[in-house]
Design a protein around this motif. Structure first.
Motif, PDB file in Angstrom:
ATOM      1  N   GLY A 187       6.501  19.596   6.801  1.00  0.00           N
ATOM      2  CA  GLY A 187       6.364  20.596   5.756  1.00  0.00           C
ATOM      3  C   GLY A 187       5.537  21.779   6.206  1.00  0.00           C
ATOM      4  N   SER A 188       4.826  22.361   5.246  1.00  0.00           N
ATOM      5  CA  SER A 188       4.037  23.557   5.503  1.00  0.00           C
ATOM      6  C   SER A 188       2.878  23.248   6.449  1.00  0.00           C
ATOM      7  CB  SER A 188       3.511  24.119   4.177  1.00  0.00           C
ATOM      8  OG  SER A 188       2.697  25.237   4.379  1.00  0.00           O
ATOM      9  N   ARG A 189       2.989  23.737   7.666  1.00  0.00           N
ATOM     10  CA  ARG A 189       1.951  23.625   8.690  1.00  0.00           C
ATOM     11  C   ARG A 189       1.525  22.179   8.965  1.00  0.00           C
ATOM     12  NH1 ARG A 189      -0.281  28.060  10.430  1.00  0.00           N
ATOM     13  NH2 ARG A 189      -2.240  27.029  10.986  1.00  0.00           N
ATOM     14  N   HIS A 190       2.483  21.266   8.942  1.00  0.00           N
ATOM     15  CA  HIS A 190       2.133  19.892   9.291  1.00  0.00           C
ATOM     16  C   HIS A 190       3.371  19.062   9.594  1.00  0.00           C
ATOM     17  CE1 HIS A 190       3.320  19.021   5.113  1.00  0.00           C
ATOM     18  NE2 HIS A 190       3.474  17.773   5.527  1.00  0.00           N
ATOM     19  N   ILE A 191       3.140  17.997  10.354  1.00  0.00           N
ATOM     20  CA  ILE A 191       4.113  16.926  10.534  1.00  0.00           C
ATOM     21  C   ILE A 191       3.324  15.637  10.642  1.00  0.00           C
ATOM     22  CG2 ILE A 191       4.190  17.345  13.040  1.00  0.00           C
ATOM     23  CD1 ILE A 191       7.045  16.174  12.985  1.00  0.00           C
ATOM     24  N   LYS A 192       3.776  14.597   9.958  1.00  0.00           N
ATOM     25  CA  LYS A 192       3.066  13.318   9.960  1.00  0.00           C
ATOM     26  C   LYS A 192       3.994  12.201  10.419  1.00  0.00           C
ATOM     27  CE  LYS A 192      -0.742  13.569   6.645  1.00  0.00           C
ATOM     28  NZ  LYS A 192      -1.300  12.980   5.402  1.00  0.00           N
ATOM     29  N   PHE A 193       3.381  11.239  11.117  1.00  0.00           N
ATOM     30  CA  PHE A 193       4.088  10.049  11.567  1.00  0.00           C
ATOM     31  C   PHE A 193       3.570   8.855  10.785  1.00  0.00           C
ATOM     32  CE2 PHE A 193       5.113  13.038  14.716  1.00  0.00           C
ATOM     33  CZ  PHE A 193       6.231  12.595  15.413  1.00  0.00           C
ATOM     34  N   TRP A 194       4.507   8.015  10.308  1.00  0.00           N
ATOM     35  CA  TRP A 194       4.181   6.923   9.398  1.00  0.00           C
ATOM     36  C   TRP A 194       4.695   5.591   9.943  1.00  0.00           C
ATOM     37  CZ3 TRP A 194       2.523   8.192   4.145  1.00  0.00           C
ATOM     38  CH2 TRP A 194       2.501   9.573   3.872  1.00  0.00           C
ATOM     39  N   THR A 195       4.032   4.505   9.517  1.00  0.00           N
ATOM     40  CA  THR A 195       4.548   3.152   9.735  1.00  0.00           C
ATOM     41  C   THR A 195       4.552   2.411   8.397  1.00  0.00           C
ATOM     42  OG1 THR A 195       2.327   2.330  10.302  1.00  0.00           O
ATOM     43  CG2 THR A 195       3.777   2.984  12.127  1.00  0.00           C
ATOM     44  N   LEU A 196       5.497   1.478   8.265  1.00  0.00           N
ATOM     45  CA  LEU A 196       5.639   0.667   7.050  1.00  0.00           C
ATOM     46  C   LEU A 196       5.937  -0.762   7.473  1.00  0.00           C
ATOM     47  CD1 LEU A 196       6.102   0.477   3.881  1.00  0.00           C
ATOM     48  CD2 LEU A 196       8.522   0.842   4.414  1.00  0.00           C
ATOM     49  N   GLU A 197       5.166  -1.714   6.919  1.00  0.00           N
ATOM     50  CA  GLU A 197       5.374  -3.127   7.244  1.00  0.00           C
ATOM     51  C   GLU A 197       4.747  -4.002   6.165  1.00  0.00           C
ATOM     52  OE1 GLU A 197       3.335  -4.185  10.846  1.00  0.00           O
ATOM     53  OE2 GLU A 197       1.630  -2.909  10.375  1.00  0.00           O
ATOM     54  N   PRO A 198       5.137  -5.296   6.080  1.00  0.00           N
ATOM     55  CA  PRO A 198       4.491  -6.197   5.120  1.00  0.00           C
ATOM     56  C   PRO A 198       2.992  -6.262   5.367  1.00  0.00           C
ATOM     57  CG  PRO A 198       6.501  -7.183   5.949  1.00  0.00           C
ATOM     58  CD  PRO A 198       6.268  -5.952   6.783  1.00  0.00           C
ATOM     59  N   ASP A 199       2.208  -6.267   4.291  1.00  0.00           N
ATOM     60  CA  ASP A 199       0.747  -6.216   4.384  1.00  0.00           C
ATOM     61  C   ASP A 199       0.179  -7.621   4.324  1.00  0.00           C
ATOM     62  OD1 ASP A 199      -1.883  -5.579   4.396  1.00  0.00           O
ATOM     63  OD2 ASP A 199      -1.874  -4.397   2.551  1.00  0.00           O
ATOM     64  N   ASP A 200       0.015  -8.241   5.490  1.00  0.00           N
ATOM     65  CA  ASP A 200      -0.497  -9.615   5.508  1.00  0.00           C
ATOM     66  C   ASP A 200      -1.981  -9.684   5.149  1.00  0.00           C
ATOM     67  OD1 ASP A 200      -1.868  -8.883   7.919  1.00  0.00           O
ATOM     68  OD2 ASP A 200      -0.083  -9.396   9.066  1.00  0.00           O
ATOM     69  N   SER A 201      -2.701  -8.575   5.204  1.00  0.00           N
ATOM     70  CA  SER A 201      -4.142  -8.600   4.959  1.00  0.00           C
ATOM     71  C   SER A 201      -4.489  -8.916   3.507  1.00  0.00           C
ATOM     72  CB  SER A 201      -4.770  -7.257   5.343  1.00  0.00           C
ATOM     73  OG  SER A 201      -4.320  -6.222   4.482  1.00  0.00           O
TER      74      SER A 201
ATOM     75  N   ALA B 217       3.535 -11.782   2.056  1.00  0.00           N
ATOM     76  CA  ALA B 217       3.459 -10.366   1.685  1.00  0.00           C
ATOM     77  C   ALA B 217       4.833  -9.804   1.385  1.00  0.00           C
ATOM     78  CB  ALA B 217       2.784  -9.575   2.803  1.00  0.00           C
ATOM     79  N   GLN B 218       5.801 -10.169   2.229  1.00  0.00           N
ATOM     80  CA  GLN B 218       7.162  -9.656   2.026  1.00  0.00           C
ATOM     81  C   GLN B 218       7.745 -10.170   0.722  1.00  0.00           C
ATOM     82  OE1 GLN B 218      10.375 -11.254   2.209  1.00  0.00           O
ATOM     83  NE2 GLN B 218      11.379  -9.277   1.922  1.00  0.00           N
ATOM     84  N   ARG B 219       7.548 -11.457   0.430  1.00  0.00           N
ATOM     85  CA  ARG B 219       8.101 -12.030  -0.797  1.00  0.00           C
ATOM     86  C   ARG B 219       7.433 -11.460  -2.044  1.00  0.00           C
ATOM     87  NH1 ARG B 219       8.217 -16.974   2.168  1.00  0.00           N
ATOM     88  NH2 ARG B 219       6.340 -17.725   1.150  1.00  0.00           N
ATOM     89  N   LEU B 220       6.139 -11.174  -1.951  1.00  0.00           N
ATOM     90  CA  LEU B 220       5.401 -10.647  -3.101  1.00  0.00           C
ATOM     91  C   LEU B 220       5.536  -9.136  -3.250  1.00  0.00           C
ATOM     92  CD1 LEU B 220       2.119 -12.742  -2.746  1.00  0.00           C
ATOM     93  CD2 LEU B 220       3.921 -13.052  -4.458  1.00  0.00           C
ATOM     94  N   GLY B 221       6.237  -8.497  -2.309  1.00  0.00           N
ATOM     95  CA  GLY B 221       6.410  -7.059  -2.389  1.00  0.00           C
ATOM     96  C   GLY B 221       5.155  -6.282  -2.053  1.00  0.00           C
ATOM     97  N   ARG B 222       4.331  -6.819  -1.177  1.00  0.00           N
ATOM     98  CA  ARG B 222       3.091  -6.148  -0.783  1.00  0.00           C
ATOM     99  C   ARG B 222       3.250  -5.608   0.638  1.00  0.00           C
ATOM    100  NH1 ARG B 222      -1.393 -10.487  -3.120  1.00  0.00           N
ATOM    101  NH2 ARG B 222      -0.817 -10.243  -5.304  1.00  0.00           N
ATOM    102  N   TRP B 223       3.404  -4.313   0.719  1.00  0.00           N
ATOM    103  CA  TRP B 223       3.606  -3.654   2.003  1.00  0.00           C
ATOM    104  C   TRP B 223       2.528  -2.597   2.195  1.00  0.00           C
ATOM    105  CZ3 TRP B 223       8.572  -3.574   4.972  1.00  0.00           C
ATOM    106  CH2 TRP B 223       9.415  -4.624   4.587  1.00  0.00           C
ATOM    107  N   LYS B 224       2.264  -2.247   3.435  1.00  0.00           N
ATOM    108  CA  LYS B 224       1.300  -1.177   3.716  1.00  0.00           C
ATOM    109  C   LYS B 224       2.010  -0.035   4.433  1.00  0.00           C
ATOM    110  CE  LYS B 224      -0.407  -3.352   7.994  1.00  0.00           C
ATOM    111  NZ  LYS B 224      -1.603  -3.887   8.673  1.00  0.00           N
TER     112      LYS B 224
END
Length: 208
Positions: A66-80, A96-103
């Motif tokens: 977007g405006s003056r930026h680019i971001k890199f992201w990761t998405l995975e089940p949140d075991d923590s 985490a995956q079954r409960l729908g808890r992702w980070k």
């Protein structure tokens, strides 16, 4: 893999939300940027999707620009968030995956001294190496971005160092040593991606 959907809100933070659209379930959300976000996309190449690995081993990479930026992201089940009662990382990720808890995590890309920050108008993904999970070959590629100046920025998604120990202190077994009757444990993902990107090349005056 067509399983997930992302949305960007019109609030001041341009909040990003990831959905499991088949189950009508919100998986995770995060602030994208105070500046205008033009678009955000899943990488079709640098990921471990549900058709490649068991659901609890999924990992996705995304890019927003977007405006003056680019971001890199990761998405995975949140075991923590479900460590209690889980005996190892595999079980925690499955819960985490079954409960729908992702980070979802993100960082602005590093430009170094190669270029000045400017509006990133569009992005596309290039595949360099196809995935071969059985032989521990990770999919690799680059992110190409069109800019307001007419230059094309070429980024790479950075990787996390591999570790032989999970958060429970258990030593991860090599594929050859795993239980042949446990199909889920045969997955040995070659790399883990970081929510970081680095500018590796600039093609000047690519378009007007």
């Amino acid at each position: 893999d067509g399983e997930l959907l992302l949305s960007i809100a019109a609030d001041p933070y341009h909040t990003v939300t990831i959905w499991d659209w088949k189950r009508n379930t919100k998986l995770s959300s995060a602030r994208a940027n105070n500046a205008e976000v033009f678009a955000m996309r899943f990488s079709p190449y640098q990921c471990y999707s549900r058709d490649m690995v068991p659901a609890h081993e999924c990992e996705y990479t995304l890019v927003s620009q977007g405006s003056r930026h680019i971001k890199f992201w990761t998405l995975e089940p949140d075991d923590s968030v479900v460590v209690e009662g889980a005996k190892d990382e595999k079980e925690a990720r499955a819960l985490a995956q079954r409960l729908g808890r992702w980070k979802i995590e993100a960082n602005a890309a590093s430009f170094g001294t190669k270029a000045k920050m400017q509006d990133i108008m569009c992005t596309t993904f290039v595949l360099d190496t196809e995935a071969d999970i059985a032989n521990e070959i990770a999919p690799s590629g680059r992110v190409l971005c069109g800019t307001e100046s007419g230059a094309i920025f070429v980024f790479s998604t950075m990787e996390e160092p591999r570790t032989d120990e999970d958060q429970f202190g258990n030593i991860k077994k090599p594929v050859a040593e795993e239980d042949e009757d446990d199909e889920d444990m045969k997955i040995n993902k070659p790399v883990k991606w970081a929510a970081r990107g680095a500018l590796i090349n600039v093609v000047k005056d690519a378009h007007n």
